[in-house]
Scaffold this motif. Sequence first.
Motif, PDB file in Angstrom:
ATOM      1  N   PRO A   9       3.831 -14.038  17.007  1.00 51.25           N
ATOM      2  CA  PRO A   9       3.847 -13.281  15.755  1.00 51.25           C
ATOM      3  C   PRO A   9       3.028 -13.975  14.669  1.00 51.25           C
ATOM      4  N   GLN A  10       2.506 -13.150  13.764  1.00 48.98           N
ATOM      5  CA  GLN A  10       1.671 -13.639  12.667  1.00 48.98           C
ATOM      6  C   GLN A  10       2.227 -13.116  11.360  1.00 48.98           C
ATOM      7  N   TYR A  11       2.408 -14.015  10.419  1.00 51.78           N
ATOM      8  CA  TYR A  11       2.885 -13.617   9.081  1.00 51.78           C
ATOM      9  C   TYR A  11       1.848 -12.718   8.399  1.00 51.78           C
ATOM     10  N   ILE A  12       2.347 -11.664   7.726  1.00 54.22           N
ATOM     11  CA  ILE A  12       1.451 -10.798   6.977  1.00 54.22           C
ATOM     12  C   ILE A  12       1.683 -10.942   5.481  1.00 54.22           C
ATOM     13  N   ILE A  13       2.900 -10.699   5.044  1.00 54.95           N
ATOM     14  CA  ILE A  13       3.165 -10.628   3.609  1.00 54.95           C
ATOM     15  C   ILE A  13       4.662 -10.646   3.398  1.00 54.95           C
ATOM     16  N   HIS A  14       5.096 -10.981   2.190  1.00 55.69           N
ATOM     17  CA  HIS A  14       6.506 -10.862   1.858  1.00 55.69           C
ATOM     18  C   HIS A  14       6.651 -10.528   0.382  1.00 55.69           C
ATOM     19  N   GLY A  15       7.836 -10.036   0.005  1.00 51.74           N
ATOM     20  CA  GLY A  15       8.087  -9.706  -1.395  1.00 51.74           C
ATOM     21  C   GLY A  15       9.570  -9.654  -1.680  1.00 51.74           C
ATOM     22  N   LEU A  16       9.886  -9.705  -2.954  1.00 48.51           N
ATOM     23  CA  LEU A  16      11.282  -9.641  -3.390  1.00 48.51           C
ATOM     24  C   LEU A  16      11.566  -8.327  -4.122  1.00 48.51           C
ATOM     25  N   LYS A  17      10.874  -8.128  -5.211  1.00 44.89           N
ATOM     26  CA  LYS A  17      11.084  -6.903  -5.992  1.00 44.89           C
ATOM     27  C   LYS A  17       9.761  -6.198  -6.290  1.00 44.89           C
ATOM     28  N   ASN A  18       8.767  -6.991  -6.641  1.00 44.19           N
ATOM     29  CA  ASN A  18       7.496  -6.418  -7.060  1.00 44.19           C
ATOM     30  C   ASN A  18       6.624  -6.100  -5.860  1.00 44.19           C
TER      31      ASN A  18
ATOM     32  N   GLU B 271       3.361  -6.367  -3.663  1.00 43.35           N
ATOM     33  CA  GLU B 271       2.533  -7.516  -3.383  1.00 43.35           C
ATOM     34  C   GLU B 271       1.290  -7.089  -2.613  1.00 43.35           C
ATOM     35  N   THR B 272       0.208  -7.818  -2.828  1.00 45.81           N
ATOM     36  CA  THR B 272      -1.033  -7.563  -2.103  1.00 45.81           C
ATOM     37  C   THR B 272      -1.673  -8.889  -1.737  1.00 45.81           C
ATOM     38  N   ASN B 273      -2.195  -8.952  -0.536  1.00 45.47           N
ATOM     39  CA  ASN B 273      -3.015 -10.102  -0.144  1.00 45.47           C
ATOM     40  C   ASN B 273      -4.200  -9.579   0.654  1.00 45.47           C
ATOM     41  N   GLU B 274      -4.913 -10.484   1.282  1.00 52.90           N
ATOM     42  CA  GLU B 274      -6.141 -10.081   1.965  1.00 52.90           C
ATOM     43  C   GLU B 274      -5.868  -9.253   3.218  1.00 52.90           C
ATOM     44  N   MET B 275      -4.647  -9.255   3.689  1.00 51.05           N
ATOM     45  CA  MET B 275      -4.325  -8.509   4.893  1.00 51.05           C
ATOM     46  C   MET B 275      -3.736  -7.135   4.595  1.00 51.05           C
ATOM     47  N   ALA B 276      -2.863  -7.060   3.589  1.00 48.93           N
ATOM     48  CA  ALA B 276      -2.091  -5.837   3.416  1.00 48.93           C
ATOM     49  C   ALA B 276      -1.488  -5.764   2.024  1.00 48.93           C
ATOM     50  N   SER B 277      -0.864  -4.621   1.746  1.00 48.58           N
ATOM     51  CA  SER B 277      -0.069  -4.437   0.535  1.00 48.58           C
ATOM     52  C   SER B 277       1.353  -4.105   0.942  1.00 48.58           C
TER      53      SER B 277
ATOM     54  N   ARG C 102      15.109  -1.154  -3.865  1.00 43.25           N
ATOM     55  CA  ARG C 102      14.893  -2.163  -2.823  1.00 43.25           C
ATOM     56  C   ARG C 102      15.477  -1.779  -1.478  1.00 43.25           C
ATOM     57  N   LYS C 103      15.812  -0.530  -1.295  1.00 42.33           N
ATOM     58  CA  LYS C 103      16.412  -0.127  -0.027  1.00 42.33           C
ATOM     59  C   LYS C 103      15.374   0.232   1.026  1.00 42.33           C
ATOM     60  N   SER C 104      14.132   0.294   0.642  1.00 41.75           N
ATOM     61  CA  SER C 104      13.091   0.552   1.627  1.00 41.75           C
ATOM     62  C   SER C 104      11.770  -0.028   1.138  1.00 41.75           C
ATOM     63  N   SER C 105      10.855  -0.182   2.075  1.00 41.61           N
ATOM     64  CA  SER C 105       9.532  -0.705   1.728  1.00 41.61           C
ATOM     65  C   SER C 105       8.498  -0.098   2.666  1.00 41.61           C
ATOM     66  N   THR C 106       7.244  -0.231   2.279  1.00 46.02           N
ATOM     67  CA  THR C 106       6.137   0.262   3.088  1.00 46.02           C
ATOM     68  C   THR C 106       5.051  -0.797   3.143  1.00 46.02           C
ATOM     69  N   LEU C 107       4.631  -1.103   4.341  1.00 47.23           N
ATOM     70  CA  LEU C 107       3.487  -1.988   4.532  1.00 47.23           C
ATOM     71  C   LEU C 107       2.247  -1.116   4.659  1.00 47.23           C
ATOM     72  N   ILE C 108       1.235  -1.434   3.887  1.00 45.70           N
ATOM     73  CA  ILE C 108       0.010  -0.639   3.902  1.00 45.70           C
ATOM     74  C   ILE C 108      -1.158  -1.500   4.379  1.00 45.70           C
ATOM     75  N   LEU C 109      -1.788  -1.053   5.457  1.00 48.35           N
ATOM     76  CA  LEU C 109      -3.046  -1.643   5.897  1.00 48.35           C
ATOM     77  C   LEU C 109      -4.125  -0.691   5.405  1.00 48.35           C
ATOM     78  N   PRO C 110      -4.901  -1.057   4.396  1.00 52.36           N
ATOM     79  CA  PRO C 110      -5.742  -0.076   3.694  1.00 52.36           C
ATOM     80  C   PRO C 110      -6.845   0.547   4.549  1.00 52.36           C
ATOM     81  N   HIS C 111      -7.426  -0.197   5.435  1.00 50.75           N
ATOM     82  CA  HIS C 111      -8.501   0.323   6.286  1.00 50.75           C
ATOM     83  C   HIS C 111      -8.282  -0.215   7.698  1.00 50.75           C
ATOM     84  N   ALA C 112      -7.457   0.477   8.440  1.00 53.59           N
ATOM     85  CA  ALA C 112      -7.058  -0.038   9.752  1.00 53.59           C
ATOM     86  C   ALA C 112      -8.248  -0.142  10.702  1.00 53.59           C
ATOM     87  N   THR C 113      -8.259  -1.216  11.468  1.00 51.48           N
ATOM     88  CA  THR C 113      -9.262  -1.396  12.515  1.00 51.48           C
ATOM     89  C   THR C 113      -8.551  -1.472  13.864  1.00 51.48           C
TER      90      THR C 113
END
Lengths: 117, 114
Positions: B44-53, B55-61, B68-79
Motif C-alpha cells: 500500500p501507498q499513502y495518498i492523503i489524510h485530513g481531519l476537518k478541512n 486537503e490537496t497534494n500532488e496526488m489527490a484532493s 465529517r460522516k463521509s469523504s471523497t477522494l478525488i484523482l483529478p486526471h486519472a491515468t
Amino acid sequence: DTGVSQDPRHKITKRGQNVTFRCDPISEHNRLYWYRQTLGQGPEFLTYFQNEAQLEKSRLLSDRFSAERPKGSFSTLEIQRTEQGDSAMYLCASSLPGAIMNTGELFFGEGSRLTVL
Amino acid sequence: DAKTTQPPSMDCAEGRAANLPCNHSTISGNEYVYWYRQIHSQGPQYIIHGLKNNETNEMASLIITEDRKSSTLILPHATLRDTAVYYCIVRGPFNAGNNRKLIWGLGTSLAVNP
C-alpha cells in the motif's frame, strides 16, 4: 532513501517447512510493523516494534510465528511448520517516531508472497 | 477506530476525474481520515489524510463533509497507472498505537479505462 525493502519477494514452500522473511525499514524509522494480506482482503496487523522492542502482537500471530528486530534496524518474520492457510502476502511497514511533524504515514515494502503447497 | 464503507468497485475513463466515496458515520472528533492505495502485487501507498478541512497534494484532493460522516477522494486526471485498490481508513491521532489498530476493510477497486 531506498524505501522499505523486503526479501524474498516470492517464496514457495511445502507444508511443514520453515520460512523466514526479512524487512529493512527506512533508516531513520524506529517503528516497524508486520501485516498479513490474503487475496481480496485488506492488510491485517500482526506485530509491531519500536526500536528492538516488540510491543504488541496480534492474536493472528500464532505460536508458529516469531518476529525479531535484534538491533532495532532490520526485522525478520519466521513461520515454523508452515500450513496452507499461511499462504498470503506478508507486508512490512515502517514509520517515523513521534507525533510532531509526522503525518502518521506508514511506508510499506513491496511484500513477500508466500505460497504453501 | 471507526469503520468505513466503500463501494467495492468503480470505473473511470482515462483523463477524467475519479471520485471515490467513503462513509465513516461513526467517526470521532479526534479521528483522521486516511487514504492509501495498493497497486496490484505491491505494498500500500499513502495518498492523503485530513481531519476537518479539505486537503490537496500532488496526488489527490480529499473532500470531507462538514459533519465529517463521509469523504471523497478525488484523482483529478486519472491515468492507467491509477488503477488500484483504494482504502479509506479512519484512525486516531499520530502515534504508533493508532497505526497498529488500523482497520483496512476491502477498499474500492478502481479501474481506469483507456
